[in-house]
Every structure is written in structure tokens, then in C-alpha cells.
Enzyme design. Sequence first.
Site, mmCIF file in Angstrom:
data_model
loop_
_atom_site.group_PDB
_atom_site.id
_atom_site.type_symbol
_atom_site.label_atom_id
_atom_site.label_comp_id
_atom_site.label_asym_id
_atom_site.label_seq_id
_atom_site.Cartn_x
_atom_site.Cartn_y
_atom_site.Cartn_z
ATOM 1 C CG ASN A 60 -1.962 1.067 1.121
ATOM 2 O OD1 ASN A 60 -1.771 2.078 0.434
ATOM 3 N ND2 ASN A 60 -3.082 0.870 1.790
ATOM 4 C CB SER A 138 -4.503 13.314 -15.150
ATOM 5 O OG SER A 138 -5.827 13.640 -15.537
ATOM 6 C CE1 TYR A 153 -6.343 11.240 -10.396
ATOM 7 C CE2 TYR A 153 -7.146 12.724 -12.108
ATOM 8 C CZ TYR A 153 -6.512 11.549 -11.740
ATOM 9 O OH TYR A 153 -6.044 10.689 -12.707
ATOM 10 C CB ALA A 154 -6.937 19.105 -10.623
ATOM 11 C CE LYS A 157 -2.838 11.313 -11.367
ATOM 12 N NZ LYS A 157 -1.897 10.218 -11.572
ATOM 13 C CB ILE A 186 -7.203 5.797 -20.286
ATOM 14 C CG1 ILE A 186 -6.283 6.961 -20.729
ATOM 15 C CG2 ILE A 186 -6.669 4.441 -20.741
ATOM 16 C CD1 ILE A 186 -6.101 7.128 -22.221
HETATM 17 N N1 LIG Z 1 -7.990 6.043 -16.709
HETATM 18 C C1 LIG Z 1 -7.900 7.326 -17.021
HETATM 19 O O1 LIG Z 1 -8.774 7.898 -17.731
HETATM 20 C C2 LIG Z 1 -6.724 8.127 -16.554
HETATM 21 C C3 LIG Z 1 -6.561 9.411 -17.092
HETATM 22 C C4 LIG Z 1 -5.492 10.186 -16.678
HETATM 23 C C5 LIG Z 1 -4.586 9.675 -15.765
HETATM 24 N N2 LIG Z 1 -4.770 8.427 -15.241
HETATM 25 C C6 LIG Z 1 -3.780 7.948 -14.274
HETATM 26 O O2 LIG Z 1 -3.248 6.744 -14.734
HETATM 27 C C7 LIG Z 1 -2.736 6.005 -13.626
HETATM 28 C C8 LIG Z 1 -3.215 4.568 -13.727
HETATM 29 O O3 LIG Z 1 -4.618 4.563 -13.564
HETATM 30 P P1 LIG Z 1 -5.546 3.538 -14.357
HETATM 31 O O4 LIG Z 1 -6.427 4.325 -15.224
HETATM 32 O O5 LIG Z 1 -4.700 2.482 -14.934
HETATM 33 O O6 LIG Z 1 -6.466 3.038 -13.156
HETATM 34 P P2 LIG Z 1 -6.542 1.652 -12.378
HETATM 35 O O7 LIG Z 1 -6.814 0.566 -13.350
HETATM 36 O O8 LIG Z 1 -7.508 1.903 -11.288
HETATM 37 O O9 LIG Z 1 -5.073 1.463 -11.790
HETATM 38 C C9 LIG Z 1 -4.639 2.167 -10.660
HETATM 39 C C10 LIG Z 1 -3.473 1.427 -10.073
HETATM 40 O O10 LIG Z 1 -2.992 2.139 -8.924
HETATM 41 C C11 LIG Z 1 -2.855 1.213 -7.864
HETATM 42 N N3 LIG Z 1 -3.027 1.854 -6.568
HETATM 43 C C12 LIG Z 1 -4.019 2.690 -6.191
HETATM 44 N N4 LIG Z 1 -3.860 3.017 -4.888
HETATM 45 C C13 LIG Z 1 -2.770 2.353 -4.447
HETATM 46 C C14 LIG Z 1 -2.123 2.277 -3.194
HETATM 47 N N5 LIG Z 1 -2.565 2.924 -2.105
HETATM 48 N N6 LIG Z 1 -1.021 1.488 -3.087
HETATM 49 C C15 LIG Z 1 -0.559 0.796 -4.157
HETATM 50 N N7 LIG Z 1 -1.129 0.835 -5.371
HETATM 51 C C16 LIG Z 1 -2.234 1.606 -5.501
HETATM 52 C C17 LIG Z 1 -3.946 0.190 -8.107
HETATM 53 O O11 LIG Z 1 -3.663 -0.993 -7.390
HETATM 54 P P3 LIG Z 1 -4.848 -1.923 -6.745
HETATM 55 O O12 LIG Z 1 -6.024 -1.858 -7.686
HETATM 56 O O13 LIG Z 1 -4.188 -3.267 -6.690
HETATM 57 O O14 LIG Z 1 -5.108 -1.317 -5.451
HETATM 58 C C18 LIG Z 1 -3.846 0.016 -9.611
HETATM 59 O O15 LIG Z 1 -2.833 -0.884 -9.932
HETATM 60 C C19 LIG Z 1 -3.237 6.713 -12.373
HETATM 61 O O16 LIG Z 1 -2.183 7.464 -11.828
HETATM 62 C C20 LIG Z 1 -4.335 7.618 -12.901
HETATM 63 O O17 LIG Z 1 -4.484 8.738 -12.098
HETATM 64 C C21 LIG Z 1 -5.815 7.632 -15.623
#
Ligand SMILES: NC(=O)c1ccc[n+]([C@@H]2O[C@H](COP(=O)([O-])OP(=O)(O)OC[C@H]3O[C@@H](n4cnc5c(N)ncnc54)[C@H](OP(=O)(O)O)[C@@H]3O)[C@@H](O)[C@H]2O)c1
Length: 250
Positions: A60, A138, A153-154, A157, A186
Amino acid sequence: MGNAFENKTFVITGGSSGIGRATALMLDRKGATVFTCGRNEEKLSELKKYSKNIFVFKENLSSEKGISEFANKILSFGAEINGFVHSAGVIYTEPFDTFRKHELEEMLEVNVKSGFYLLQKLLPKFPETGGSAVFVSSIDAYFGAVNPPSAGYALSKGALISLTNALASELGTRNIRVNAVVPGLIRTKMTEDFFTDEFSEERKKFLSRVPLGRAGTAEEVAKLILFLLSDDSSYISGNAIFIDGGYHVR
Ligand SMILES: NC(=O)c1ccc[n+]([C@@H]2O[C@H](COP(=O)([O-])OP(=O)(O)OC[C@H]3O[C@@H](n4cnc5c(N)ncnc54)[C@H](OP(=O)(O)O)[C@@H]3O)[C@@H](O)[C@H]2O)c1
């Protein structure tokens, strides 16, 4: 990119899901060794099954303990580290007036500070020839998370963009390149609610602002991350690269 990744080692946070997972799998397919973490045991063991070269740890990253444990486990392997990707992230949405302190704190811990401290701890293992670090920011860093809102969040990022600039400047003399990727919408676990019927109007409105008219995939972002990790981007540092279907020009 050829065999640029063969026999190289990369650390990816958030490999259990979405962009981090896609990046881990793509690196593995190209012959790299990957150390990654997440909290979801089931997803981590599912990832582990793909390859003996993906090392997964249940950690974590919202606590100093989790960050240190993850770093120490990686360091205990003694491997040289060629690249670092900070993809772990959480989002809590709430109007500014009522934004909850513990949610803001968690976003700052996971989205920003864990990336800062992990890279700091892993830096001694980067070879003298250098390496590459990529932070997953982001579009919300630039345009705000509006619907639903999340100033917290903003903020987190946006901090990654500042960190990218500062580290690109500071670590350049060691030939360590530092860049950010700036995804738009995404389709991953993080955004799954946005793809339900409940949000169909909001989704339509959002996508109408995306010149390419669709959401991106985790694999599309992973390809950009791999480019930034590879020598093909050897003179690119201190950049924040939009991968948003053109959202930022509208
Ligand atoms: N999806 C979008 O539209 C989007 C857009 C812009 C930026 N992003 C950024 O892209 C990155 C990846 O997000 P994603 O879209 O791939 O979402 P996701 O599928 O929800 O993946 C998020 C990852 O972060 C891990 N995580 C969250 N809290 C954690 C913690 N306390 N300790 C360890 N690991 C933790 C999760 O692990 P567990 O699930 O195993 O807890 C998961 O592997 C993030 O930084 C997000 O802000 C996403």
C-alpha cells in the site's frame, strides 16, 4: 525499438491494473524484468502468472511503510534499474467546498509522494549510463477535473508535472531522463463508472470535445511509456506528453 528492453529492469507502480498493468506486460513481452506493486492480491497473482520475469508485491503506497517495504524488496534483488514508471493513482471526486481531508491526503500520498520517495530510494541502482523515469499525470493537471469535480486530484496530477520538470533539470547530468505522460479519458478500472449508462450524457459531452471521438486504451498509453523508457527517446526529457485523442487542443 528492437530488443531495447532485453535484460533490462524496470519498476512500475500500480501494475495490478490498467495503464501500469499494460506497461508491465508490454515490457515483459519485450524481454525486460519488471518489479511492480498494487494492493489487490488476486490481480497481482493473475499478473504474476504471465511471466517469471514479473515480480509482484502487495504494497500500500499510501504509507511510508508501504513505500519503504516495496523499495527494500526491490533493492534486495541487487539488480540494476533502468527505468521507473509511476502509474499508481487514486481519485476521489467531491466539490471543493466539502473536499474531505483524508481523501486529499491519500491522493497526495499515492499519486505524488510515493513516486517521489520511490524514485529517490531506487536512484542509487540506476547505472552510470543513466535511465528514464515516467510519471503518469492527467489532463486534469491542466484543465481540472470538472464533472465530477476533484480539485484534489487535479492538484496531485499538477504536482507530478512540476516534479517532472524539476527532476529532468536535476538528474539530467546523470543522463537520467524524466518525462510525464498526460492521458485523457482512458478506459480502465478507474473510469469504469464513467462508461455505465448512468454517465452516458456526461460521457457523450466529454467525448464531443475529443477530436478523435473516443476514449483511449491502457495499451495506447503503455506504448507511449515504452517509447519514453527506450533509447528511441534519448534526447527527450522534461516533457509532458498529452495522450488524449487531441482533447487539449479544443
Ligand atoms: N484512466 C484514465 O482515464 C486516466 C486518465 C489520466 C490519468 N490516469 C492515471 O493513470 C494512472 C493509472 O490509472 P488507471 O487508469 O490504470 O487506473 P486503475 O486501473 O484503477 O489502476 C490504478 C493502479 O494504482 C494502484 N493503486 C491505487 N492506490 C494504491 C495504493 N494505495 N497502493 C498501491 N497501489 C495503488 C492500483 O492498485 P490496486 O487496484 O491493486 O489497489 C492500480 O494498480 C493513475 O495514476 C491515474 O491517475 C488515468
